[in-house]
Scaffold this motif. Structure first.
Motif, PDB file in Angstrom:
ATOM      1  N   TYR A 131       0.839  -1.197   0.000  1.00 29.29           N
ATOM      2  CA  TYR A 131       0.000   0.000   0.000  1.00 29.29           C
ATOM      3  C   TYR A 131       0.871   1.243   0.000  1.00 29.29           C
ATOM      4  O   TYR A 131       1.989   1.240   0.522  1.00 29.29           O
ATOM      5  CB  TYR A 131      -0.958   0.011   1.195  1.00 29.29           C
ATOM      6  CG  TYR A 131      -0.280  -0.296   2.506  1.00 29.29           C
ATOM      7  CD1 TYR A 131       0.308   0.710   3.265  1.00 29.29           C
ATOM      8  CD2 TYR A 131      -0.217  -1.602   2.965  1.00 29.29           C
ATOM      9  CE1 TYR A 131       0.933   0.423   4.456  1.00 29.29           C
ATOM     10  CE2 TYR A 131       0.404  -1.901   4.159  1.00 29.29           C
ATOM     11  CZ  TYR A 131       0.980  -0.880   4.910  1.00 29.29           C
ATOM     12  OH  TYR A 131       1.610  -1.171   6.087  1.00 29.29           O
ATOM     13  N   SER A 132       0.365   2.286  -0.610  1.00 21.93           N
ATOM     14  CA  SER A 132       1.083   3.555  -0.658  1.00 21.93           C
ATOM     15  C   SER A 132       0.091   4.682  -0.844  1.00 21.93           C
ATOM     16  O   SER A 132      -0.688   4.662  -1.787  1.00 21.93           O
ATOM     17  CB  SER A 132       2.085   3.547  -1.814  1.00 21.93           C
ATOM     18  OG  SER A 132       2.657   4.820  -1.981  1.00 21.93           O
ATOM     19  N   TYR A 143      -3.194   7.833  -3.908  1.00 19.97           N
ATOM     20  CA  TYR A 143      -2.839   6.487  -3.478  1.00 19.97           C
ATOM     21  C   TYR A 143      -2.590   5.601  -4.692  1.00 19.97           C
ATOM     22  O   TYR A 143      -3.048   5.876  -5.798  1.00 19.97           O
ATOM     23  CB  TYR A 143      -3.924   5.881  -2.579  1.00 19.97           C
ATOM     24  CG  TYR A 143      -5.246   5.597  -3.254  1.00 19.97           C
ATOM     25  CD1 TYR A 143      -5.492   4.375  -3.873  1.00 19.97           C
ATOM     26  CD2 TYR A 143      -6.266   6.544  -3.249  1.00 19.97           C
ATOM     27  CE1 TYR A 143      -6.705   4.098  -4.470  1.00 19.97           C
ATOM     28  CE2 TYR A 143      -7.489   6.279  -3.849  1.00 19.97           C
ATOM     29  CZ  TYR A 143      -7.708   5.058  -4.449  1.00 19.97           C
ATOM     30  OH  TYR A 143      -8.915   4.791  -5.050  1.00 19.97           O
ATOM     31  N   LEU A 144      -1.831   4.543  -4.446  1.00 21.26           N
ATOM     32  CA  LEU A 144      -1.478   3.601  -5.502  1.00 21.26           C
ATOM     33  C   LEU A 144      -2.441   2.427  -5.482  1.00 21.26           C
ATOM     34  O   LEU A 144      -2.624   1.780  -4.448  1.00 21.26           O
ATOM     35  CB  LEU A 144      -0.048   3.100  -5.304  1.00 21.26           C
ATOM     36  CG  LEU A 144       0.441   2.017  -6.270  1.00 21.26           C
ATOM     37  CD1 LEU A 144       0.486   2.542  -7.693  1.00 21.26           C
ATOM     38  CD2 LEU A 144       1.818   1.509  -5.834  1.00 21.26           C
ATOM     39  N   ASP A 145      -3.043   2.137  -6.628  1.00 22.94           N
ATOM     40  CA  ASP A 145      -3.908   0.967  -6.779  1.00 22.94           C
ATOM     41  C   ASP A 145      -3.057  -0.142  -7.387  1.00 22.94           C
ATOM     42  O   ASP A 145      -2.685  -0.086  -8.557  1.00 22.94           O
ATOM     43  CB  ASP A 145      -5.089   1.307  -7.692  1.00 22.94           C
ATOM     44  CG  ASP A 145      -6.101   0.168  -7.771  1.00 22.94           C
ATOM     45  OD1 ASP A 145      -5.713  -0.983  -7.495  1.00 22.94           O
ATOM     46  OD2 ASP A 145      -7.266   0.433  -8.104  1.00 22.94           O
ATOM     47  N   LEU A 146      -2.742  -1.157  -6.573  1.00 26.61           N
ATOM     48  CA  LEU A 146      -1.867  -2.225  -7.051  1.00 26.61           C
ATOM     49  C   LEU A 146      -2.514  -3.068  -8.134  1.00 26.61           C
ATOM     50  O   LEU A 146      -1.824  -3.627  -8.991  1.00 26.61           O
ATOM     51  CB  LEU A 146      -1.455  -3.120  -5.878  1.00 26.61           C
ATOM     52  CG  LEU A 146      -0.493  -2.518  -4.849  1.00 26.61           C
ATOM     53  CD1 LEU A 146      -0.111  -3.565  -3.825  1.00 26.61           C
ATOM     54  CD2 LEU A 146       0.753  -1.965  -5.525  1.00 26.61           C
ATOM     55  N   ARG A 147      -3.827  -3.176  -8.122  1.00 28.17           N
ATOM     56  CA  ARG A 147      -4.501  -4.014  -9.109  1.00 28.17           C
ATOM     57  C   ARG A 147      -4.385  -3.429 -10.517  1.00 28.17           C
ATOM     58  O   ARG A 147      -4.177  -4.147 -11.489  1.00 28.17           O
ATOM     59  CB  ARG A 147      -5.962  -4.197  -8.722  1.00 28.17           C
ATOM     60  CG  ARG A 147      -6.148  -5.069  -7.479  1.00 28.17           C
ATOM     61  CD  ARG A 147      -7.583  -5.160  -7.070  1.00 28.17           C
ATOM     62  NE  ARG A 147      -8.126  -3.868  -6.651  1.00 28.17           N
ATOM     63  CZ  ARG A 147      -9.349  -3.674  -6.189  1.00 28.17           C
ATOM     64  NH1 ARG A 147     -10.182  -4.690  -6.093  1.00 28.17           N
ATOM     65  NH2 ARG A 147      -9.754  -2.479  -5.822  1.00 28.17           N
ATOM     66  N   VAL A 152      -4.207   6.852  -8.082  1.00 28.03           N
ATOM     67  CA  VAL A 152      -5.572   7.374  -8.074  1.00 28.03           C
ATOM     68  C   VAL A 152      -5.575   8.707  -7.329  1.00 28.03           C
ATOM     69  O   VAL A 152      -5.010   8.807  -6.232  1.00 28.03           O
ATOM     70  CB  VAL A 152      -6.551   6.396  -7.395  1.00 28.03           C
ATOM     71  CG1 VAL A 152      -7.954   6.980  -7.353  1.00 28.03           C
ATOM     72  CG2 VAL A 152      -6.546   5.057  -8.118  1.00 28.03           C
ATOM     73  N   ALA A 153      -6.187   9.715  -7.922  1.00 24.98           N
ATOM     74  CA  ALA A 153      -6.258  11.044  -7.333  1.00 24.98           C
ATOM     75  C   ALA A 153      -7.679  11.302  -6.833  1.00 24.98           C
ATOM     76  O   ALA A 153      -8.572  11.575  -7.646  1.00 24.98           O
ATOM     77  CB  ALA A 153      -5.852  12.108  -8.354  1.00 24.98           C
ATOM     78  N   PRO A 154      -7.920  11.236  -5.523  1.00 28.01           N
ATOM     79  CA  PRO A 154      -9.258  11.489  -4.992  1.00 28.01           C
ATOM     80  C   PRO A 154      -9.699  12.937  -5.134  1.00 28.01           C
ATOM     81  O   PRO A 154     -10.887  13.234  -5.087  1.00 28.01           O
ATOM     82  CB  PRO A 154      -9.145  11.106  -3.508  1.00 28.01           C
ATOM     83  CG  PRO A 154      -7.900  10.273  -3.413  1.00 28.01           C
ATOM     84  CD  PRO A 154      -6.999  10.810  -4.476  1.00 28.01           C
ATOM     85  N   LYS A 336      -3.805   0.845   1.992  1.00 30.04           N
ATOM     86  CA  LYS A 336      -2.766   1.826   2.195  1.00 30.04           C
ATOM     87  C   LYS A 336      -1.550   1.448   1.376  1.00 30.04           C
ATOM     88  O   LYS A 336      -1.284   0.296   1.171  1.00 30.04           O
ATOM     89  CB  LYS A 336      -2.369   1.875   3.664  1.00 30.04           C
ATOM     90  CG  LYS A 336      -3.536   2.065   4.551  1.00 30.04           C
ATOM     91  CD  LYS A 336      -3.155   1.770   5.945  1.00 30.04           C
ATOM     92  CE  LYS A 336      -2.871   0.381   6.098  1.00 30.04           C
ATOM     93  NZ  LYS A 336      -2.890  -0.461   7.084  1.00 30.04           N
ATOM     94  N   ALA A 337      -0.748   2.428   0.972  1.00 31.87           N
ATOM     95  CA  ALA A 337       0.402   2.057   0.188  1.00 31.87           C
ATOM     96  C   ALA A 337       1.588   2.963   0.333  1.00 31.87           C
ATOM     97  O   ALA A 337       1.482   4.058   0.776  1.00 31.87           O
ATOM     98  CB  ALA A 337      -0.003   2.033  -1.244  1.00 31.87           C
TER      99      ALA A 337
END
Length: 365
Positions: A131-132, A143-147, A152-154, A336-337
């Motif tokens: 997670y990041s 945050y980083l989406d590992l999939r 991703v920018a909220p 989390k990442a």
């Protein structure tokens, strides 16, 4: 009673969401604060299974061990290398706050930026996860989406950062799912005796005055997983109950509380019991009676005194997350990442992974 830590405005509160059950976790937190308060501008904290093993801040300028198991197994080269890596990220981190302020059209004030990264290992299945993510002034920033192996920018202010970092997502993912896991295994091996210990909770009933909620406070337990509930006449009670988060203590143990909102009249007519369940032993049943309530309340004193046990919770929160606290909202689609450094993230965006013998990734921008 809620604990409010008014160190920074706006207040950042960090929810430390640890690995569960048969999982192991390695976490790092970088926290940057703008100038204007008596607090280090940058801090770094490392945790294994929720136990703090590493600390650094911009005042001491040195990574230091916080537990014997890391002190006894890593020598000067490790601490020199770790210090150099954190210092490199510190410089980028400080610059990043200014960049993000500009993105939000802010020219001054007290602001905070949090970077949280790490990995988890399921010891039963061997499954891994990483997670990041970044947070700014108490809200998710990136945050980083590992999939999808992308950031991703909220919020719209993070879109530029996302575009710059998407090219580094693959390297970041590799670090989180491979190198981070290797360091996690090494640390767990170092601290197996300490990390496998089971320490039972100490349970107290606290109240500030007769009309305030009764707090069932469990502290000093390890590992961190604990269940606290209230019962009314032997039946589980869900209404008028507020269960708090688990917070770390300065000695590597944990604490948690559950509030019960009940009037003195209702309390006299029914039996209320706090139940604390922890893997260290049988459940603890604390029956609510006047004699068992600990309070600093004195009739005629119009100034409520905060119960000492809850003050400790606030101080612990400050110590472990470096005094800046930040609520990290967990979305259903991501965990989390670990993240690259702030300003690099926010401006130039060229990423490079460190050699495998480095405990942290040294990023270049």
């Amino acid at each position: 009673m809620k604990i409010l830590v008014t160190l920074i405005c706006p207040l950042l509160v960090l929810k430390i969401d640890l690995a569960s059950g048969g999982s192991r976790s390695l976490q790092h937190f970088y926290t940057g604060v703008t100038r204007g308060i008596n607090f280090p501008e940058f801090t770094a904290v490392g945790l294994v299974d929720g136990e703090q093993f590493l600390y650094y801040d911009s005042n001491i300028r040195q990574a230091i061990p916080k537990v014997d198991w890391i002190k006894n197994n890593e020598g000067p080269e490790y601490w020199t290398r770790t210090t150099q890596i954190i210092q490199g990220n510190e410089a980028d981190f400080k610059d990043s706050i200014g960049t993000v302020m500009q993105r939000f059209n802010q020219s001054g004030g007290i602001h905070t930026f949090l970077q949280m990264f790490g990995c988890e290992l399921d010891v039963e299945t061997g499954a891994t996860d990483g997670y990041s993510q970044f947070g700014y002034d108490g809200a998710d920033f990136l945050y980083l989406d590992l999939r999808s192996t992308s950031y991703v920018a909220p919020v719209k202010e993070a879109l530029i950062t996302k575009q710059k970092l998407d090219g580094t997502a693959e390297s970041e993912k590799n670090y989180l799912t491979q190198e981070c896991i290797e360091w996690l295994k090494k640390y767990v091996d170092y601290g197996m005796y300490s990390l496998e210990r089971k320490v039972p909770p100490q349970v107290s009933l606290l109240q500030t005055d007769p009309s305030s909620p009764v707090v069932c406070h469990a502290t000093g337990f390890y590992p961190d997983k604990v269940m606290i509930s209230w019962q009314k006449d032997g039946q589980d009670l869900h209404e008028d109950v507020d269960v708090g988060e688990t917070f770390p203590n300065h000695d590597g143990t944990f604490q948690k509380r559950a509030e019960l909102k009940v009037t003195p009249d209702v309390r006299k007519k029914n039996q209320f019991t706090c139940v604390v369940e922890h893997k260290s032993g049988d459940p603890i049943h604390m029956i609510l009676t006047e004699e068992k309530i600990r309070t600093n309340y004195r009739p005629g004193n119009n100034v409520p005194v905060i119960v000492a046990g809850l003050v400790v919770a606030a101080l612990v929160l400050i110590a472990v997350v470096v005094g800046v606290v930040m609520v990290v909202k967990r979305r259903s689609g991501y965990k989390k990442a670990r993240q690259p450094s702030l300003e690099s993230v926010c401006s130039t965006g060229s990423y490079s992974s460190a050699a495998s013998d480095a405990p942290l990734v040294k990023k270049k921008y």
